[in-house]
Design a protein around this motif. Structure first.
Motif, PDB file in Angstrom:
ATOM      1  N   THR A  93       0.885  -1.122  -0.036  1.00 36.94           N
ATOM      2  CA  THR A  93      -0.066   0.002  -0.027  1.00 36.94           C
ATOM      3  C   THR A  93       0.988   1.321   0.063  1.00 36.94           C
ATOM      4  O   THR A  93       1.977   1.238   0.463  1.00 36.94           O
ATOM      5  CB  THR A  93      -0.968  -0.047   1.225  1.00 36.94           C
ATOM      6  OG1 THR A  93      -0.115  -0.060   2.613  1.00 36.94           O
ATOM      7  CG2 THR A  93      -1.759  -1.310   1.200  1.00 36.94           C
ATOM      8  N   SER A  94       0.255   2.121  -0.535  1.00 45.71           N
ATOM      9  CA  SER A  94       1.051   3.350  -0.652  1.00 45.71           C
ATOM     10  C   SER A  94       0.605   4.465   0.240  1.00 45.71           C
ATOM     11  O   SER A  94      -0.577   4.374   0.620  1.00 45.71           O
ATOM     12  CB  SER A  94       1.206   3.932  -1.771  1.00 45.71           C
ATOM     13  OG  SER A  94      -0.329   4.677  -2.415  1.00 45.71           O
ATOM     14  N   GLY A  95       1.316   5.534   0.737  1.00 47.93           N
ATOM     15  CA  GLY A  95       0.820   6.280   1.842  1.00 47.93           C
ATOM     16  C   GLY A  95       1.205   5.911   3.225  1.00 47.93           C
ATOM     17  O   GLY A  95       1.627   4.942   3.725  1.00 47.93           O
ATOM     18  N   ASP A  96       1.142   7.228   4.316  1.00 55.75           N
ATOM     19  CA  ASP A  96       1.410   6.808   5.675  1.00 55.75           C
ATOM     20  C   ASP A  96       0.521   6.102   6.126  1.00 55.75           C
ATOM     21  O   ASP A  96      -0.759   6.246   6.107  1.00 55.75           O
ATOM     22  CB  ASP A  96       1.506   8.200   6.373  1.00 55.75           C
ATOM     23  CG  ASP A  96       3.027   8.981   5.725  1.00 55.75           C
ATOM     24  OD1 ASP A  96       4.053   8.061   5.219  1.00 55.75           O
ATOM     25  OD2 ASP A  96       3.031  10.075   5.685  1.00 55.75           O
ATOM     26  N   PRO A  97       0.924   5.291   7.409  1.00 57.00           N
ATOM     27  CA  PRO A  97      -0.487   4.724   8.222  1.00 57.00           C
ATOM     28  C   PRO A  97      -1.144   5.386   8.841  1.00 57.00           C
ATOM     29  O   PRO A  97      -0.496   6.822   9.523  1.00 57.00           O
ATOM     30  CB  PRO A  97       0.247   3.780   9.173  1.00 57.00           C
ATOM     31  CG  PRO A  97       1.610   4.194   8.830  1.00 57.00           C
ATOM     32  CD  PRO A  97       1.987   4.953   7.811  1.00 57.00           C
ATOM     33  N   VAL A  98      -2.411   5.736   8.878  1.00 62.75           N
ATOM     34  CA  VAL A  98      -3.241   6.686   9.459  1.00 62.75           C
ATOM     35  C   VAL A  98      -4.308   5.881  10.558  1.00 62.75           C
ATOM     36  O   VAL A  98      -4.770   4.949  10.122  1.00 62.75           O
ATOM     37  CB  VAL A  98      -4.171   7.315   8.605  1.00 62.75           C
ATOM     38  CG1 VAL A  98      -5.261   8.291   9.186  1.00 62.75           C
ATOM     39  CG2 VAL A  98      -3.319   8.170   7.678  1.00 62.75           C
ATOM     40  N   GLU A 142      -6.285   3.150   7.913  1.00 59.94           N
ATOM     41  CA  GLU A 142      -5.631   3.106   6.845  1.00 59.94           C
ATOM     42  C   GLU A 142      -4.162   2.651   6.701  1.00 59.94           C
ATOM     43  O   GLU A 142      -3.383   3.199   7.431  1.00 59.94           O
ATOM     44  CB  GLU A 142      -6.172   4.043   5.786  1.00 59.94           C
ATOM     45  CG  GLU A 142      -7.468   4.480   5.916  1.00 59.94           C
ATOM     46  CD  GLU A 142      -7.843   5.736   4.849  1.00 59.94           C
ATOM     47  OE1 GLU A 142      -6.801   6.242   4.388  1.00 59.94           O
ATOM     48  OE2 GLU A 142      -9.167   5.894   4.755  1.00 59.94           O
ATOM     49  N   ASN A 143      -3.898   1.846   5.756  1.00 59.25           N
ATOM     50  CA  ASN A 143      -2.384   1.614   5.614  1.00 59.25           C
ATOM     51  C   ASN A 143      -1.567   0.943   6.686  1.00 59.25           C
ATOM     52  O   ASN A 143      -0.564   1.455   7.150  1.00 59.25           O
ATOM     53  CB  ASN A 143      -1.733   2.549   4.935  1.00 59.25           C
ATOM     54  CG  ASN A 143      -2.341   3.035   3.855  1.00 59.25           C
ATOM     55  OD1 ASN A 143      -2.611   2.402   2.866  1.00 59.25           O
ATOM     56  ND2 ASN A 143      -2.190   4.337   3.428  1.00 59.25           N
TER      57      ASN A 143
END
Length: 70
Positions: free
Chosen positions: A32-37, A67-68
């Protein structure tokens, strides 16, 4: 017979090596792309699942929703 065995090995060993190289080079598609939230943290007990937490004691089973988080 020894001549045939040698020729078979000369063909079979490179095929095995190439097969091992190509099967070892697979990429994972579930990255997955992006920072964990983190959206919220809740108790896993179904009776109290609608209430969100501010704090918890050691040994509590919690569900982290976001997410992520992989």
């Amino acid at each position: 017979m020894k001549k045939y065995t040698n020729k078979i090995l000369q063909i079979f060993i490179p095929i095995l090596v190439l097969g091992a190289l190509f099967t070892a080079c697979e990429q994972d598609d579930d990255i997955t792309s992006g920072d964990p939230v983190i959206h919220y943290v809740r108790v896993t007990d179904p009776a109290a699942a609608d209430s969100l937490l501010v704090g918890a004691s050691l040994g509590s089973v919690l569900a982290i929703v976001g997410e992520n988080l992989g």
